[in-house]
Scaffold this motif. Sequence first.
Motif, PDB file in Angstrom:
ATOM      1  N   ILE A 203      -0.468  -4.423  -4.277  1.00 33.74           N
ATOM      2  CA  ILE A 203       0.679  -4.173  -3.402  1.00 33.74           C
ATOM      3  C   ILE A 203       0.465  -5.045  -2.162  1.00 33.74           C
ATOM      4  N   ILE A 204       1.456  -5.836  -1.801  1.00 33.21           N
ATOM      5  CA  ILE A 204       1.345  -6.640  -0.570  1.00 33.21           C
ATOM      6  C   ILE A 204       2.462  -6.151   0.350  1.00 33.21           C
TER       7      ILE A 204
ATOM      8  N   GLY B 222      -2.269  -7.995 -14.712  1.00 32.75           N
ATOM      9  CA  GLY B 222      -2.111  -7.495 -13.340  1.00 32.75           C
ATOM     10  C   GLY B 222      -0.668  -7.582 -12.884  1.00 32.75           C
ATOM     11  N   LYS B 223      -0.210  -6.483 -12.274  1.00 30.52           N
ATOM     12  CA  LYS B 223       1.163  -6.433 -11.760  1.00 30.52           C
ATOM     13  C   LYS B 223       1.134  -6.337 -10.238  1.00 30.52           C
ATOM     14  N   THR B 224       2.122  -6.919  -9.605  1.00 31.29           N
ATOM     15  CA  THR B 224       2.114  -6.987  -8.137  1.00 31.29           C
ATOM     16  C   THR B 224       3.479  -6.633  -7.561  1.00 31.29           C
ATOM     17  N   ILE B 225       3.448  -5.760  -6.540  1.00 31.68           N
ATOM     18  CA  ILE B 225       4.666  -5.503  -5.759  1.00 31.68           C
ATOM     19  C   ILE B 225       4.529  -6.259  -4.444  1.00 31.68           C
ATOM     20  N   VAL B 226       5.483  -7.129  -4.158  1.00 28.68           N
ATOM     21  CA  VAL B 226       5.492  -7.884  -2.905  1.00 28.68           C
ATOM     22  C   VAL B 226       6.689  -7.377  -2.096  1.00 28.68           C
ATOM     23  N   ILE B 227       6.447  -6.974  -0.841  1.00 21.90           N
ATOM     24  CA  ILE B 227       7.577  -6.437  -0.065  1.00 21.90           C
ATOM     25  C   ILE B 227       8.219  -7.536   0.781  1.00 21.90           C
TER      26      ILE B 227
END
Length: 241
Positions: free
Chosen positions: A79-80, A126-131
Amino acid sequence: MKICCFGANSAIAKHIVYEYADSSPEVILVGRDQQKLDVEAQHLKARYSCKTQVFSCDFTNTEKTIEVCKTLKDIDVFIIAHGYLGSQDEAQNNHSELQKIIDVNYTSYAHLLEEVGRIVDMQQFGKTIVIGSVAGDRGRQSNYIYGSSKGAIELYVQGIQHRFAHNPKIHFLLAKPGFVDTPMTKDFPKGPLWAKPKAVAKLMVQGLNKNKRVVYTPKFWFLIMTLIKWCPFFVFKKTKL
Ligand SMILES: NC(=O)c1ccc[n+]([C@@H]2O[C@H](COP(=O)([O-])OP(=O)(O)OC[C@H]3O[C@@H](n4cnc5c(N)ncnc54)[C@H](OP(=O)(O)O)[C@@H]3O)[C@@H](O)[C@H]2O)c1
């Protein structure tokens, strides 16, 4: 499951982590304020039996940020989430404020995204949430310095999505919140367009689970931003947005 959250003291980030917390994941909290991170780590341990690890790091310190990233492996979800709204008025007159807005909201994201890219490439998952933000959809007089940084992240995420498009186990989601009631917006008068961090966090995790590339949170912001994006300039210039 192992989660790594950059900007772990952010209200939205905390609620994203809580969305996963019932399965007692291992959580790596990375943020600027060690004391606040320790409190959050204790909370995750006591309430959800999570195993936690904490790293304190200002993400504008690129060397330190990369050093932390070098210790990370086997991460299922990144999570970023950190951000700095700053002041548009001040930044128009003070180059150090302008620099800070761009450094926190764009430059540090670029470095983190490259590090996350390196890690998921090595792991092959790998999964990523970028805000990001709806503010990145169109330059507006009231916040184009912050908004342009968020808009730049969108292009960066598009590029990294393209880079890993061949691997279904690697995914990047760009989340675009509208107005959310968090410490970042504590001085703003609230109204019907405002959402709570828990609600937007839920939509972000749902979006990631569905392998969406972009989610507007709440969804009605897609409609609002479509109107704002496509509003002809001869009309747009008369607004105070
Ligand atoms: N709230 C909204 O209406 C809204 C709307 C659209 C997008 N967003 C985005 O949503 C994300 C989360 O924000 P939020 O609303 O949850 O606000 P928040 O609770 O105020 O969180 C912002 C976090 O960013 C951290 N941060 C700022 N500069 C940093 C730096 N140089 N290094 C490390 N950490 C830094 C802050 O750390 P400290 O705790 O140490 O201060 C804070 O924990 C941000 O990317 C924001 O731009 C928010």
